[in-house]
Design an enzyme around this catalytic site. Structure first.
Site, mmCIF file in Angstrom:
data_model
loop_
_atom_site.group_PDB
_atom_site.id
_atom_site.type_symbol
_atom_site.label_atom_id
_atom_site.label_comp_id
_atom_site.label_asym_id
_atom_site.label_seq_id
_atom_site.Cartn_x
_atom_site.Cartn_y
_atom_site.Cartn_z
ATOM 1 N N HIS A 20 0.919 -1.072 0.116
ATOM 2 C CA HIS A 20 -0.085 0.017 0.194
ATOM 3 C C HIS A 20 0.791 1.173 0.044
ATOM 4 O O HIS A 20 0.542 2.231 -0.862
ATOM 5 C CB HIS A 20 -1.041 0.145 1.260
ATOM 6 C CG HIS A 20 -2.170 -1.025 1.465
ATOM 7 N ND1 HIS A 20 -2.068 -1.770 2.446
ATOM 8 C CD2 HIS A 20 -2.779 -1.435 0.561
ATOM 9 C CE1 HIS A 20 -3.101 -2.646 2.194
ATOM 10 N NE2 HIS A 20 -3.689 -2.396 1.105
ATOM 11 N N LYS A 46 -15.718 -9.092 5.450
ATOM 12 C CA LYS A 46 -14.288 -8.791 6.136
ATOM 13 C C LYS A 46 -14.629 -8.355 7.502
ATOM 14 O O LYS A 46 -15.035 -7.273 7.748
ATOM 15 C CB LYS A 46 -13.542 -7.805 5.379
ATOM 16 C CG LYS A 46 -12.735 -8.211 4.276
ATOM 17 C CD LYS A 46 -12.072 -6.998 3.780
ATOM 18 C CE LYS A 46 -11.307 -7.384 2.441
ATOM 19 N NZ LYS A 46 -10.334 -6.363 1.688
HETATM 20 N N1 COA Z 1 -0.272 -4.079 -1.581
HETATM 21 C C1 COA Z 1 -0.304 -4.880 -0.717
HETATM 22 N N2 COA Z 1 -1.941 -5.348 -0.532
HETATM 23 C C2 COA Z 1 -2.765 -4.891 -1.429
HETATM 24 C C3 COA Z 1 -2.363 -3.941 -2.417
HETATM 25 C C4 COA Z 1 -1.026 -3.576 -2.421
HETATM 26 N N3 COA Z 1 -0.723 -2.339 -3.514
HETATM 27 N N4 COA Z 1 -3.741 -3.495 -2.827
HETATM 28 C C5 COA Z 1 -4.489 -4.346 -2.494
HETATM 29 N N5 COA Z 1 -4.103 -4.929 -1.441
HETATM 30 C C6 COA Z 1 -4.772 -6.030 -0.858
HETATM 31 C C7 COA Z 1 -5.185 -5.619 0.603
HETATM 32 O O1 COA Z 1 -4.250 -5.986 1.418
HETATM 33 C C8 COA Z 1 -6.323 -6.386 0.552
HETATM 34 O O2 COA Z 1 -5.809 -7.702 1.200
HETATM 35 P P1 COA Z 1 -7.212 -8.619 2.181
HETATM 36 O O3 COA Z 1 -8.212 -8.982 1.077
HETATM 37 O O4 COA Z 1 -6.124 -9.865 2.283
HETATM 38 O O5 COA Z 1 -7.506 -7.915 3.227
HETATM 39 C C9 COA Z 1 -6.907 -6.698 -0.653
HETATM 40 O O6 COA Z 1 -6.015 -6.374 -1.403
HETATM 41 C C10 COA Z 1 -7.801 -5.573 -0.968
HETATM 42 O O7 COA Z 1 -7.870 -4.643 -0.031
HETATM 43 P P2 COA Z 1 -8.164 -3.119 -0.364
HETATM 44 O O8 COA Z 1 -7.207 -2.527 -1.337
HETATM 45 O O9 COA Z 1 -8.069 -2.556 1.097
HETATM 46 O O10 COA Z 1 -9.538 -2.757 -0.907
HETATM 47 P P3 COA Z 1 -10.578 -3.414 -0.246
HETATM 48 O O11 COA Z 1 -11.229 -4.408 -1.158
HETATM 49 O O12 COA Z 1 -10.588 -3.680 1.107
HETATM 50 O O13 COA Z 1 -11.393 -2.217 -0.275
HETATM 51 C C11 COA Z 1 -13.109 -0.535 -1.272
HETATM 52 C C12 COA Z 1 -12.441 -1.609 -1.504
HETATM 53 C C13 COA Z 1 -13.066 0.060 0.137
HETATM 54 C C14 COA Z 1 -12.545 0.572 -2.128
HETATM 55 C C15 COA Z 1 -14.730 -0.719 -1.668
HETATM 56 O O14 COA Z 1 -15.158 -1.894 -0.939
HETATM 57 C C16 COA Z 1 -15.627 0.503 -1.437
HETATM 58 O O15 COA Z 1 -15.505 1.257 -2.320
HETATM 59 N N6 COA Z 1 -16.481 0.173 -0.420
HETATM 60 C C17 COA Z 1 -17.343 1.421 -0.161
HETATM 61 C C18 COA Z 1 -18.687 0.997 -0.479
HETATM 62 C C19 COA Z 1 -18.820 1.204 -2.019
HETATM 63 O O16 COA Z 1 -18.839 2.008 -2.500
HETATM 64 N N7 COA Z 1 -19.397 0.188 -2.715
HETATM 65 C C20 COA Z 1 -19.420 0.114 -4.219
HETATM 66 C C21 COA Z 1 -18.242 -0.239 -4.725
HETATM 67 S S1 COA Z 1 -18.246 -0.303 -6.498
#
Ligand code: COA
Length: 167
Positions: A20, A46
């Site tokens: 990140h 989650k």
């Molecule tokens: N390095 C390491 N890990 C990474 C990474 C990077 N560069 N990029 C992503 N990841 C990993 C994270 O560690 C996480 O791992 P995990 O699943 O093991 O916990 C996974 O990839 C995805 O996590 P993250 O990037 O934090 O995204 P998310 O999927 O948790 O969050 C949101 C997505 C918050 C953007 C999305 O759920 C959202 O917008 N929610 C709000 C509600 C909404 O608007 N919904 C409609 C969306 S269309």
């Protein structure tokens, strides 16, 4: 007049990893301002180990040493509504591997459908972080493994505390 381009980098950050941070560094060089938006919604699929305020504090502790143009905030509800409130129309997401693509593609297009003026920009973290994820980090730290340079030391210490691991 030069346009001030602000981007929002949303995520759960449970916890923030070196992958990140790599994306944040790249975004801070491209955009005038970067807002790291920590997802404050309660998540069905989650269950974060670190409380929201702890995740925010850990991220702040890291980004203060990176660049002045990075802020950390919490968002609740739809991401596009948060962007509207902030008057921002760029979302930054990291793409680690092909496996990320389908999920990211779906989210980007859905966000575009909800807010046609919003663009999602994908940045690739360094290849040494392509296999890194927050779940793997929690599993390894939880089983007593060392994260070396994949996790900030303070983040590792805090995670251990929440996973109730001694030393
Ligand atoms: N390095 C390491 N890990 C990474 C990474 C990077 N560069 N990029 C992503 N990841 C990993 C994270 O560690 C996480 O791992 P995990 O699943 O093991 O916990 C996974 O990839 C995805 O996590 P993250 O990037 O934090 O995204 P998310 O999927 O948790 O969050 C949101 C997505 C918050 C953007 C999305 O759920 C959202 O917008 N929610 C709000 C509600 C909404 O608007 N919904 C409609 C969306 S269309």
């Amino acid at each position: 007049m030069k346009k001030n381009i602000v981007a929002v980098y949303p995520g759960t950050f449970d916890p923030i990893t070196a992958g990140h941070v790599d994306v944040i560094r790249r975004a801070a060089k491209i955009f005038d301002e970067v807002i790291i938006a920590v997802n404050g919604n309660s998540l069905k699929n989650k269950k974060p180990i670190l409380p929201l305020q702890v995740r925010v504090k850990l991220i702040r502790g890291i980004v203060k040493n990176i660049s002045k143009n990075i802020q950390v905030d919490i968002f609740r509800g739809l991401l596009v509504d948060y962007l509207k409130k902030k008057k921002v129309n760029v979302i930054v997401r990291g793409l680690r591997a092909i496996s990320d693509f389908e999920y990211e593609f779906q989210m980007a297009l859905m966000n575009r459908k909800l807010a046609p003026n919003v663009e999602t920009v994908f940045l690739m973290p360094s290849e040494e972080y392509t296999y890194l994820s927050s779940s793997l980090v929690k599993e390894i730290v939880g089983l007593g493994g060392k994260m070396k340079d994949l996790l900030d030391r303070n983040v590792e210490k805090t995670l251990k505390k929440f996973l109730k691991i001694k030393k």
